[in-house]
Motif scaffolding. Sequence first.
Motif, short mmCIF file in Angstrom:
data_model
loop_
_atom_site.label_atom_id
_atom_site.label_comp_id
_atom_site.label_asym_id
_atom_site.label_seq_id
_atom_site.Cartn_x
_atom_site.Cartn_y
_atom_site.Cartn_z
N PRO A 143 36.34 45.35 33.80
CA PRO A 143 36.78 43.96 33.69
C PRO A 143 35.81 43.13 32.86
CG PRO A 143 36.88 44.75 35.97
CD PRO A 143 36.14 45.78 35.19
N ARG A 144 36.38 42.25 32.04
CA ARG A 144 35.56 41.39 31.19
C ARG A 144 35.43 39.98 31.74
NH1 ARG A 144 38.11 45.08 28.04
NH2 ARG A 144 36.93 45.99 26.31
N THR A 145 36.21 39.64 32.75
CA THR A 145 36.17 38.31 33.34
C THR A 145 36.13 38.42 34.85
OG1 THR A 145 38.58 38.12 33.49
CG2 THR A 145 37.54 37.42 31.41
N LEU A 146 35.84 37.29 35.51
CA LEU A 146 35.84 37.28 36.97
C LEU A 146 37.25 37.48 37.51
CD1 LEU A 146 33.29 36.93 38.73
CD2 LEU A 146 32.98 36.19 36.39
N ARG A 147 38.27 36.96 36.78
CA ARG A 147 39.65 37.21 37.20
C ARG A 147 39.94 38.72 37.13
NH1 ARG A 147 44.83 34.70 34.07
NH2 ARG A 147 44.12 32.75 35.06
N GLY A 148 39.41 39.36 36.10
CA GLY A 148 39.59 40.81 35.99
C GLY A 148 38.99 41.56 37.15
N TRP A 149 37.82 41.14 37.61
CA TRP A 149 37.20 41.80 38.76
C TRP A 149 38.04 41.57 40.02
CZ3 TRP A 149 33.99 45.56 39.04
CH2 TRP A 149 33.08 45.79 38.01
N LYS A 150 38.59 40.37 40.16
CA LYS A 150 39.44 40.09 41.33
C LYS A 150 40.67 41.00 41.32
CE LYS A 150 41.69 36.16 43.64
NZ LYS A 150 43.09 36.56 43.56
N ARG A 151 41.29 41.14 40.17
CA ARG A 151 42.47 42.00 40.09
C ARG A 151 42.11 43.46 40.30
NH1 ARG A 151 45.70 39.42 34.86
NH2 ARG A 151 46.51 37.57 35.94
N THR A 152 40.94 43.87 39.84
CA THR A 152 40.52 45.25 40.05
C THR A 152 40.42 45.57 41.53
OG1 THR A 152 39.32 45.34 37.95
CG2 THR A 152 38.65 46.89 39.65
N LEU A 153 39.82 44.68 42.30
CA LEU A 153 39.71 44.92 43.74
C LEU A 153 41.09 44.92 44.40
CD1 LEU A 153 36.54 42.90 44.82
CD2 LEU A 153 36.73 45.27 44.09
N GLU A 154 41.96 44.01 43.96
CA GLU A 154 43.30 43.95 44.56
C GLU A 154 44.09 45.23 44.24
OE1 GLU A 154 44.02 39.11 44.50
OE2 GLU A 154 44.70 40.34 42.82
N ARG A 155 43.97 45.73 43.00
CA ARG A 155 44.68 46.96 42.65
C ARG A 155 44.16 48.15 43.45
NH1 ARG A 155 44.40 45.03 37.19
NH2 ARG A 155 42.58 46.37 36.84
N ARG A 156 42.93 48.11 43.86
CA ARG A 156 42.36 49.21 44.63
C ARG A 156 42.63 49.09 46.12
NH1 ARG A 156 38.71 52.49 41.99
NH2 ARG A 156 38.38 51.96 39.81
N GLY A 157 43.41 48.09 46.49
CA GLY A 157 43.85 47.99 47.87
C GLY A 157 43.02 47.10 48.76
N TYR A 158 42.02 46.40 48.21
CA TYR A 158 41.22 45.50 49.04
C TYR A 158 42.05 44.27 49.42
CZ TYR A 158 37.03 48.19 47.90
OH TYR A 158 36.10 49.18 47.77
N GLN A 159 41.77 43.76 50.59
CA GLN A 159 42.47 42.58 51.10
C GLN A 159 41.53 41.39 51.15
OE1 GLN A 159 43.93 43.83 54.95
NE2 GLN A 159 45.51 45.18 54.08
N ASP A 160 42.12 40.19 51.29
CA ASP A 160 41.35 38.94 51.39
C ASP A 160 40.38 38.80 50.22
OD1 ASP A 160 42.61 38.47 53.84
OD2 ASP A 160 41.07 39.59 54.92
N VAL A 161 40.83 39.18 49.02
CA VAL A 161 39.97 39.11 47.84
C VAL A 161 39.82 37.65 47.41
CG1 VAL A 161 39.63 39.86 45.46
CG2 VAL A 161 40.68 41.41 47.13
N THR A 162 38.59 37.20 47.29
CA THR A 162 38.30 35.79 46.96
C THR A 162 37.24 35.73 45.88
OG1 THR A 162 38.74 35.24 49.29
CG2 THR A 162 37.71 33.54 47.92
N LEU A 163 37.41 34.77 44.98
CA LEU A 163 36.48 34.59 43.86
C LEU A 163 35.71 33.29 44.04
CD1 LEU A 163 35.35 35.14 41.03
CD2 LEU A 163 37.43 34.15 40.08
#
Length: 648
Positions: free
Chosen positions: A557-577
Amino acid sequence: MDVLNNLPAGGAATEILRVHPRLAAVFDALDASSWPWLLLRGGDDLALPAGDVDILVDKGVLPVLDGLLAAAGFCRVRAPGHGSHRFYFHYAVDDGAWIKLDVVSDLAFGPYQQWRTPWAARCLRRRVRRGTHWMPDPADQAWLLLLHLFMDKGSISPERHPLARAAARTAADGGRIAESVRRRVGAGLVAEMVDSVLDGRFDDVPGTAARMRAAWRGGLSPRLIAGANRVLRHAGAQVRGHTPLLGVMAPDGAGKTTLLNGLHADVPLPTKYVYMGLWGAGPWDKVLGRIPGGRTGKKIYRLVRGGVLARFYRRMGKVVLMDRVAYDALLGGSGGGPLAGMSNALALAVIPAPDVLLVLDVPGPVMFERKGEHSPELLESWRQDYLKLAGRLPGGRVVDAAQPAAAVQRVATGIVWETLSRPAGIRAATRRRNPGNGRSPAAQESVAPVAPAAPGAGAAEALALHLWRLLDWRFLIPVLQPRNLGFAGQVSQETEAALRLLDPEAVRLAGPAGASCDVVLLASPGRGHVEAAGLALEPGGWICVEASRSLLQRSGPRTLRGWKRTLERRGYQDVTLYWNAPNRDRTARLVPVRSGVAIRDTLALRKDVRFGALKAAAAHLALALHVFDLMVPEGTVTGRRPEGGGRP
């Protein structure tokens, strides 16, 4: 005490090798990583290596390699333009010698690593155990040595003749690398290379080496690779992490310039010498003396120039060696009216404060014998002024400089290494708590270097209050006191010290072997860190990712939004930035990005900073366009692993 290692041959100890304790720690750390590695060369010179210690590692260990070797006591020096080479240094205080590691993940030859090969993984698969370290298969080792001598060096020095002959005898029997070399340069040149060494025709080696380089086939263009690496090397080497600034104070004749020139020449780290000389004589002094304020103007020019250079070199990752510092303005007699007082105050504001200040202590008569300037009595009075000043300055260290120059340089080198290898925050706390090392100037006549403390060992007493801010991420998750804490990525030494106060058993995640953690912290994570965290996290465990926006990043990921989406795609819940405002080093607020009110309140507090109004306008526009999470420069992303299901 050196570590004794046996060289087993079918279970029998046939040779005893001595390995320096720091190298033994490196070998143990690499073994513990679960990734394959081996010692390319120098297996018989490990007690106190005279040259580089060349190590080949699997690419999988690279994301955690800096942390592994830092724990073993080595500091990394970045050197762009050297292919896969990574350089690490350690100063052995007791031996008065530097140990250098040259770690590679690819096998490439040539002065610019322009002749690449795919042999690294194969050599690692065929490695053999030798005592406490791994070595290449004998045939592989022979061919790699010969190619190193011909393709890298282009000649064979007399002291290497026996080693080259032994390698040629082994290489003459063939080997798995032999056929690959024949395809690249031709069977005739390969036979010529081996025969010239076996027959002792070492004068023919340069010619054979030149023809092999010209005939090399396969892979990318060697000229293109060499040109790119040559350009990258112009950036120069850089110390990774905090680079210390060493200042030296003393009257004329104490040996300041001799010491700093010796450090600049002999310390293998990237260093820069800065001479301040604010109050020294110059060729234009007669002219400036007739102009009102002329000498003060010269002083201001010198201090601004020196301060800018020192800060620039430090920003470029150099260890700055400063001859004279702004504290000279505090000495009696340095002032000369209102203008001089203003320039002295400016010097204290512009010139960066040194991390370590060496005050060279030499009796007045000795200084007079060395330089023949002033008088022994005047020099002695200045000496006493410097000693009094050293007792109340942060980072002051008084060194007996009446001893031979080599002894003074060895003490100073130990102090440079101590400053470089200890966490920056602990250094600052130590200076504030004990600026004179707890001793009077008279008792500090000879300062011996102190071995750096291991992260977490005794750090509770030295951890500065501001370092607790490095643990602010705890308040973003419901687990304030983790049972099992894991971490990975570019975790600095001071952050690791803070983490081990939170959990003394905190584990650095390395390799495919997972731990079992209820909280994992990833700092500027790289390839494989998210996977390692997913393997380590227990059901219901929390992950915290501290990341920065990096549009030039090659992967991930190149942005913080990208990191958030990466965690969500991997199944993490309650992902917050969260936005770390203003940045991760000086976090004043942890602002939830989904809260526009919190962001606007934070921006309102930042209007007084440089370009604050412009930055606030850009942030408000990004907020209105719903792209603020793309623009966040540095932040923290948290997520929870589901209670059920598989690993993320």
